[in-house]
Design a protein around this motif. Structure first.
Motif, PDB file in Angstrom:
ATOM      1  N   PRO A  91       1.751   9.932  -5.559  1.00 29.22           N
ATOM      2  CA  PRO A  91       1.495   9.797  -6.995  1.00 29.22           C
ATOM      3  C   PRO A  91       1.073   8.402  -7.456  1.00 29.22           C
ATOM      4  O   PRO A  91       0.312   8.276  -8.407  1.00 29.22           O
ATOM      5  N   CYS A  92       1.541   7.367  -6.788  1.00 32.16           N
ATOM      6  CA  CYS A  92       1.141   6.005  -7.188  1.00 32.16           C
ATOM      7  C   CYS A  92       0.333   5.342  -6.069  1.00 32.16           C
ATOM      8  O   CYS A  92       0.469   4.152  -5.809  1.00 32.16           O
ATOM      9  N   ALA A  93      -0.533   6.140  -5.441  1.00 34.39           N
ATOM     10  CA  ALA A  93      -1.347   5.668  -4.327  1.00 34.39           C
ATOM     11  C   ALA A  93      -2.181   4.455  -4.710  1.00 34.39           C
ATOM     12  O   ALA A  93      -2.646   4.340  -5.847  1.00 34.39           O
ATOM     13  N   GLY A  94      -2.347   3.554  -3.758  1.00 31.58           N
ATOM     14  CA  GLY A  94      -3.182   2.384  -3.962  1.00 31.58           C
ATOM     15  C   GLY A  94      -2.594   1.179  -3.280  1.00 31.58           C
ATOM     16  O   GLY A  94      -1.522   1.244  -2.680  1.00 31.58           O
ATOM     17  N   PHE A 101       4.001   5.569   4.827  1.00 31.63           N
ATOM     18  CA  PHE A 101       3.496   6.803   5.428  1.00 31.63           C
ATOM     19  C   PHE A 101       4.508   7.894   5.120  1.00 31.63           C
ATOM     20  O   PHE A 101       5.682   7.766   5.502  1.00 31.63           O
ATOM     21  N   THR A 102       4.081   8.950   4.398  1.00 31.41           N
ATOM     22  CA  THR A 102       5.015  10.012   4.021  1.00 31.41           C
ATOM     23  C   THR A 102       4.274  11.324   3.840  1.00 31.41           C
ATOM     24  O   THR A 102       3.036  11.362   3.809  1.00 31.41           O
ATOM     25  N   ASP A 103       5.031  12.391   3.718  1.00 30.63           N
ATOM     26  CA  ASP A 103       4.468  13.707   3.450  1.00 30.63           C
ATOM     27  C   ASP A 103       4.200  13.805   1.954  1.00 30.63           C
ATOM     28  O   ASP A 103       5.061  14.215   1.177  1.00 30.63           O
ATOM     29  N   THR A 104       3.016  13.410   1.557  1.00 28.44           N
ATOM     30  CA  THR A 104       2.681  13.349   0.133  1.00 28.44           C
ATOM     31  C   THR A 104       2.686  14.738  -0.516  1.00 28.44           C
ATOM     32  O   THR A 104       2.951  14.851  -1.709  1.00 28.44           O
ATOM     33  N   TRP A 105       2.395  15.773   0.264  1.00 22.76           N
ATOM     34  CA  TRP A 105       2.356  17.126  -0.291  1.00 22.76           C
ATOM     35  C   TRP A 105       3.708  17.508  -0.896  1.00 22.76           C
ATOM     36  O   TRP A 105       3.769  18.078  -1.984  1.00 22.76           O
ATOM     37  N   LYS A 106       4.805  17.174  -0.211  1.00 21.21           N
ATOM     38  CA  LYS A 106       6.136  17.522  -0.725  1.00 21.21           C
ATOM     39  C   LYS A 106       6.406  16.825  -2.059  1.00 21.21           C
ATOM     40  O   LYS A 106       7.013  17.408  -2.947  1.00 21.21           O
ATOM     41  N   VAL A 107       5.939  15.596  -2.192  1.00 22.70           N
ATOM     42  CA  VAL A 107       6.132  14.855  -3.442  1.00 22.70           C
ATOM     43  C   VAL A 107       5.297  15.469  -4.557  1.00 22.70           C
ATOM     44  O   VAL A 107       5.799  15.782  -5.645  1.00 22.70           O
ATOM     45  N   VAL A 108       4.020  15.667  -4.294  1.00 20.76           N
ATOM     46  CA  VAL A 108       3.109  16.221  -5.298  1.00 20.76           C
ATOM     47  C   VAL A 108       3.500  17.642  -5.669  1.00 20.76           C
ATOM     48  O   VAL A 108       3.429  18.031  -6.846  1.00 20.76           O
ATOM     49  N   ASP A 142       4.443  -8.456  -9.519  1.00 22.61           N
ATOM     50  CA  ASP A 142       4.241  -7.793 -10.808  1.00 22.61           C
ATOM     51  C   ASP A 142       3.504  -6.466 -10.660  1.00 22.61           C
ATOM     52  O   ASP A 142       3.871  -5.473 -11.291  1.00 22.61           O
ATOM     53  N   GLU A 143       2.461  -6.443  -9.825  1.00 20.56           N
ATOM     54  CA  GLU A 143       1.721  -5.197  -9.612  1.00 20.56           C
ATOM     55  C   GLU A 143       2.582  -4.167  -8.900  1.00 20.56           C
ATOM     56  O   GLU A 143       2.526  -2.972  -9.224  1.00 20.56           O
ATOM     57  N   VAL A 144       3.376  -4.598  -7.930  1.00 20.05           N
ATOM     58  CA  VAL A 144       4.264  -3.676  -7.213  1.00 20.05           C
ATOM     59  C   VAL A 144       5.284  -3.089  -8.185  1.00 20.05           C
ATOM     60  O   VAL A 144       5.503  -1.877  -8.215  1.00 20.05           O
ATOM     61  N   PHE A 145       5.888  -3.937  -8.986  1.00 18.64           N
ATOM     62  CA  PHE A 145       6.880  -3.453  -9.952  1.00 18.64           C
ATOM     63  C   PHE A 145       6.269  -2.418 -10.891  1.00 18.64           C
ATOM     64  O   PHE A 145       6.797  -1.312 -11.063  1.00 18.64           O
ATOM     65  N   ALA A 146       5.136  -2.749 -11.521  1.00 15.37           N
ATOM     66  CA  ALA A 146       4.525  -1.873 -12.523  1.00 15.37           C
ATOM     67  C   ALA A 146       3.961  -0.588 -11.919  1.00 15.37           C
ATOM     68  O   ALA A 146       4.164   0.498 -12.467  1.00 15.37           O
ATOM     69  N   ASN A 147       3.249  -0.709 -10.802  1.00 14.55           N
ATOM     70  CA  ASN A 147       2.504   0.418 -10.258  1.00 14.55           C
ATOM     71  C   ASN A 147       3.275   1.266  -9.258  1.00 14.55           C
ATOM     72  O   ASN A 147       2.824   2.360  -8.902  1.00 14.55           O
ATOM     73  N   THR A 182       0.824  -1.208   0.000  1.00 10.79           N
ATOM     74  CA  THR A 182       0.000   0.000   0.000  1.00 10.79           C
ATOM     75  C   THR A 182       0.857   1.257   0.000  1.00 10.79           C
ATOM     76  O   THR A 182       1.652   1.476   0.915  1.00 10.79           O
ATOM     77  N   GLU A 183       0.656   2.052  -1.047  1.00 14.27           N
ATOM     78  CA  GLU A 183       1.247   3.382  -1.145  1.00 14.27           C
ATOM     79  C   GLU A 183       0.185   4.365  -0.655  1.00 14.27           C
ATOM     80  O   GLU A 183      -0.984   4.269  -1.016  1.00 14.27           O
TER      81      GLU A 183
END
Length: 129
Positions: free
Chosen positions: A40-43, A118-125, A49-54, A34-35
């Motif tokens: 940006p790649c939340a989900g 768990f991260t500060d998503t605002w800084k990334v976005v 395979d899904e981890v690698f691609a997404n 879980t991101e």
């Protein structure tokens, strides 16, 4: 059989070597990765395979020099907690970011079964605009 701590440490050691096969090696087919919402790649992605691609491939498409620097790795039995820092430069805008991060891992049967970020998503976005 390796401990949960050893399995997660092997993932981070592979990350330091830029060894994608090593990073994916211990992800179980039923692993729920879980991101964080807002990232940006939340989900939640199931299996290698899904981890690698997404996650890994998606981040590589959006950012240059994407790194995770491990600061602490805490052993909690079948769970492992990592603290560290993400850094990267957005390919589209050229903007850099630095964000603190916590990873929570669940390991059973010598395989990674759960991962949550768990991260500060605002800084990334913010680096994307």
């Amino acid at each position: 059989m390796r401990t949960a701590y050893e399995v997660v440490k092997a993932h981070y050691d592979a990350n330091d070597r830029h060894d994608m096969d090593g990073m994916l090696a211990d992800i179980a087919p039923d692993c729920r990765w879980t991101e964080m919402a807002g990232f940006p790649c939340a989900g939640t992605y199931v299996g290698r395979d899904e981890v690698f691609a997404n996650v890994f491939q998606a981040l590589g498409a959006m950012f240059d020099d994407y790194t995770f620097k491990l600061e602490r790795l805490l052993d909690a039995g079948e769970d492992v907690v990592a603290t560290g820092v993400y850094t990267a430069r957005n390919k589209k805008t050229g903007k850099n970011f630095t964000a603190r991060v916590v990873h929570v891992w669940g390991v059973a049967g010598d395989k990674i079964r759960r991962f949550e970020q768990f991260t500060d998503t605002w800084k990334v976005v913010e680096s994307m605009h």
